[in-house]
Design an enzyme around this catalytic site. Structure first.
Site, PDB file in Angstrom:
ATOM      1  N   ASP A  36       0.825  -1.206   0.000  1.00 41.92           N
ATOM      2  CA  ASP A  36       0.000   0.000   0.000  1.00 41.92           C
ATOM      3  C   ASP A  36       0.852   1.246   0.000  1.00 41.92           C
ATOM      4  O   ASP A  36       0.617   2.184  -0.730  1.00 41.92           O
ATOM      5  CB  ASP A  36      -0.856   0.068   1.277  1.00 41.92           C
ATOM      6  CG  ASP A  36      -2.016  -0.887   1.230  1.00 41.92           C
ATOM      7  OD1 ASP A  36      -2.487  -1.210   2.295  1.00 41.92           O
ATOM      8  OD2 ASP A  36      -2.437  -1.281   0.151  1.00 41.92           O
ATOM      9  N   LEU A  89      -0.669   3.339  -3.278  1.00 39.02           N
ATOM     10  CA  LEU A  89      -1.931   3.303  -2.545  1.00 39.02           C
ATOM     11  C   LEU A  89      -2.847   2.330  -3.269  1.00 39.02           C
ATOM     12  O   LEU A  89      -2.786   2.205  -4.497  1.00 39.02           O
ATOM     13  CB  LEU A  89      -2.587   4.686  -2.503  1.00 39.02           C
ATOM     14  CG  LEU A  89      -1.874   5.806  -1.745  1.00 39.02           C
ATOM     15  CD1 LEU A  89      -2.638   7.117  -1.919  1.00 39.02           C
ATOM     16  CD2 LEU A  89      -1.728   5.471  -0.271  1.00 39.02           C
ATOM     17  N   ASP A  90      -3.703   1.670  -2.527  1.00 38.95           N
ATOM     18  CA  ASP A  90      -4.687   0.790  -3.150  1.00 38.95           C
ATOM     19  C   ASP A  90      -5.562   1.569  -4.120  1.00 38.95           C
ATOM     20  O   ASP A  90      -5.749   2.776  -3.987  1.00 38.95           O
ATOM     21  CB  ASP A  90      -5.592   0.163  -2.086  1.00 38.95           C
ATOM     22  CG  ASP A  90      -4.928  -0.988  -1.361  1.00 38.95           C
ATOM     23  OD1 ASP A  90      -3.873  -1.448  -1.821  1.00 38.95           O
ATOM     24  OD2 ASP A  90      -5.479  -1.423  -0.335  1.00 38.95           O
ATOM     25  N   LYS A  91      -6.155   0.846  -5.048  1.00 34.74           N
ATOM     26  CA  LYS A  91      -7.074   1.461  -6.003  1.00 34.74           C
ATOM     27  C   LYS A  91      -8.170   2.245  -5.290  1.00 34.74           C
ATOM     28  O   LYS A  91      -8.514   3.365  -5.687  1.00 34.74           O
ATOM     29  CB  LYS A  91      -7.695   0.376  -6.888  1.00 34.74           C
ATOM     30  CG  LYS A  91      -8.731   0.898  -7.876  1.00 34.74           C
ATOM     31  CD  LYS A  91      -9.322  -0.241  -8.694  1.00 34.74           C
ATOM     32  CE  LYS A  91     -10.381   0.274  -9.666  1.00 34.74           C
ATOM     33  NZ  LYS A  91     -10.979  -0.828 -10.461  1.00 34.74           N
ATOM     34  N   ARG A 104      -6.006  -1.932   6.435  1.00 30.35           N
ATOM     35  CA  ARG A 104      -7.222  -2.717   6.290  1.00 30.35           C
ATOM     36  C   ARG A 104      -7.143  -4.024   7.082  1.00 30.35           C
ATOM     37  O   ARG A 104      -8.117  -4.428   7.740  1.00 30.35           O
ATOM     38  CB  ARG A 104      -7.478  -2.991   4.811  1.00 30.35           C
ATOM     39  CG  ARG A 104      -7.676  -1.712   4.004  1.00 30.35           C
ATOM     40  CD  ARG A 104      -7.588  -1.941   2.502  1.00 30.35           C
ATOM     41  NE  ARG A 104      -8.688  -2.754   2.011  1.00 30.35           N
ATOM     42  CZ  ARG A 104      -8.749  -3.205   0.761  1.00 30.35           C
ATOM     43  NH1 ARG A 104      -7.772  -2.925  -0.096  1.00 30.35           N
ATOM     44  NH2 ARG A 104      -9.785  -3.930   0.383  1.00 30.35           N
TER      45      ARG A 104
END
Length: 445
Positions: free
Chosen positions: A201, A234-236, A341
């Site tokens: 991430d 960064l994540d989508k 997360r």
């Protein structure tokens, strides 16, 4: 529009508090795969020429499991035979699922298939495929830029880097256009698809823009590098701040800061439920979930073979609806894949909208509806139904400029979809004041 402060910025906590105060005032007014090459050898160490099967390029392994050898998973056995060729377990598993592995003349499709002494294994490992990224005129929200780097506010739903089947519309495509860099072709590095990926991430990547000004680079470089300019990811579904290096020196210096954990990173999230205690430090290793490759799991005790050290600090900024939800601030000490997360799920407070980690719409409603007056249930349902990503935003980023040595810190308010949910939670909570005390907003400073 993102806001910036450079060289002598306010403290991160002060900047975040200012962002939250703006949101409170607003809400108060409302009340009322790419693949890697491999070399294979047979049991006599004789080289086997590359061949093709089913349209997939690759190098073949044909070998008998030694007599007397115990039972082994097929993916583990092939991995042990080809490990010296730099082949990841994930690539071998992909080959198995593609029907490119045959045992005793019959194709196998399960990575858990067991082989034993005397079995004849024939395998074609998927060949490395090139990735090609074209410059695209995609608007960028540039928070800061100079000759050496830029800081970008990434919108939610934008993928950071190209990948097989997803070569367009990424942040890299936009950066190529913005920095006037021509098309490049490269090969994906092994770690992208490994069971234990090194990138994450918000961890370092290993390349910079200058190395891709042409489409021709050495095979060694191509195997190591894939995403120009991006120092971390960064994540989508995550919005917020990313730093991008424009030259090799800048990239190396920024990467070193990430390795030394001197980069200041603050995220804000909305969670299902509220953590208890309202602040703390989580130091629980993270590994790939063996039952779901797109998900990570926190594994206390480091019992998982591929678990990696991960540490996060959290602090509750506000509690909504008597604990039905909370605004939580996160500060990363490490940067593993899906770290926030996975740690949030471990705490029992998955991020609102994070379907992968348990923050489902049904869970959110089950926590919020019993704690709010019935007249707000319809509004809550409408609000929850519109959430289409994990409510996670990279709000603050600070680092030392790789050339000048000045400390730069940047802050960026969350996007509209995040603030709309935040405002709705404020409205429901504040309007519920007097509902047995359960609806009063609790602010944690």
């Amino acid at each position: 529009m993102a806001t910036t402060a450079a060289a002598s910025p306010p403290a991160i906590a002060t900047a975040l508090s200012a962002l939250l105060r703006r949101q409170r005032r607003r809400s108060s007014r409302c009340v009322g795969a790419s693949h890697a090459r491999c070399l294979a050898a047979d049991a006599n160490a004789e080289a086997v020429a590359p061949s093709r099967r089913g349209g997939h390029g690759g190098t073949r392994l044909e070998e008998a499991v030694p007599a007397g050898e115990g039972r082994s998973r097929i993916d583990a056995w092939i991995s042990a035979r080809l490990g010296g060729g730099g082949v990841s377990r994930a690539r071998i598993q992909a080959s198995i699922r593609a029907g490119l592995v045959v045992v005793n003349g019959r194709p196998v499709s399960k990575v858990s298939h067991m082989v034993k002494g005397g079995d004849i294994v024939s395998c074609t490992v998927l060949e490395l495929q090139p990735l090609r990224a074209e410059p695209e005129d995609i608007p960028l929200d540039i928070v800061y830029e100079d000759d050496h780097l830029l800081v970008v506010n990434k919108p939610a739903h934008m993928v950071v880097h190209p990948a097989p089947g997803n070569a367009n519309g990424t942040l890299v495509n936009a950066i190529l256009h913005h920095c006037k860099i021509s098309t490049f072709t490269c090969l994906a590095r092994n770690s992208i698809d490994d069971e234990c990926p090194d990138s994450s991430d918000d961890d370092i990547d290993v390349f910079d823009i200058d190395q891709f000004t042409t489409g021709e680079v050495s095979s060694e470089v191509r195997e190591a590098l894939v995403r120009p300019g991006i120092v971390h990811r960064l994540d989508k579904g995550t919005s917020g701040l990313l730093v991008v290096a424009k030259d090799e020196h800048s990239h190396a210096q920024l990467a070193e800061q990430f390795k030394l954990h001197t980069i200041r990173r603050v995220y804000i999230s909305l969670t299902c439920g509220a953590p208890n205690p309202n602040s703390g430090r989580i130091e629980v290793p993270i590994a790939r979930d063996p039952n779901n490759r797109i998900r990570m799991i926190a594994t206390p005790g480091s019992g998982h073979r591929y678990a990696r050290h991960a540490a996060s600090r959290y602090k509750v900024r506000e509690v909504f609806a008597g604990g039905g939800s909370a605004l939580v601030e996160w500060r990363l000490e490490t940067g593993r894949t899906h770290q926030i997360r996975a740690h949030a799920k471990y705490l029992g407070i998955p991020l609102l909208g994070d379907e992968t980690y348990g923050g489902t719409k049904s869970m959110a409603l089950s926590l919020l509806r019993p704690r709010t007056p019935s007249r707000y249930h319809c509004d809550l349902s409408n609000m929850i139904s519109k959430i289409d990503r994990p409510c996670l935003h990279a709000a603050l980023l600070g680092f030392k400029h790789p050339h000048s040595g000045k400390i730069l810190e940047f802050s960026c308010p969350p996007p509209d979809d995040f603030t709309e949910v935040l405002n709705e939670l404020h409205q429901v909570t504040l309007a519920s004041n007097g509902n047995s005390g359960g609806g009063v907003a609790r602010i944690c400073d």
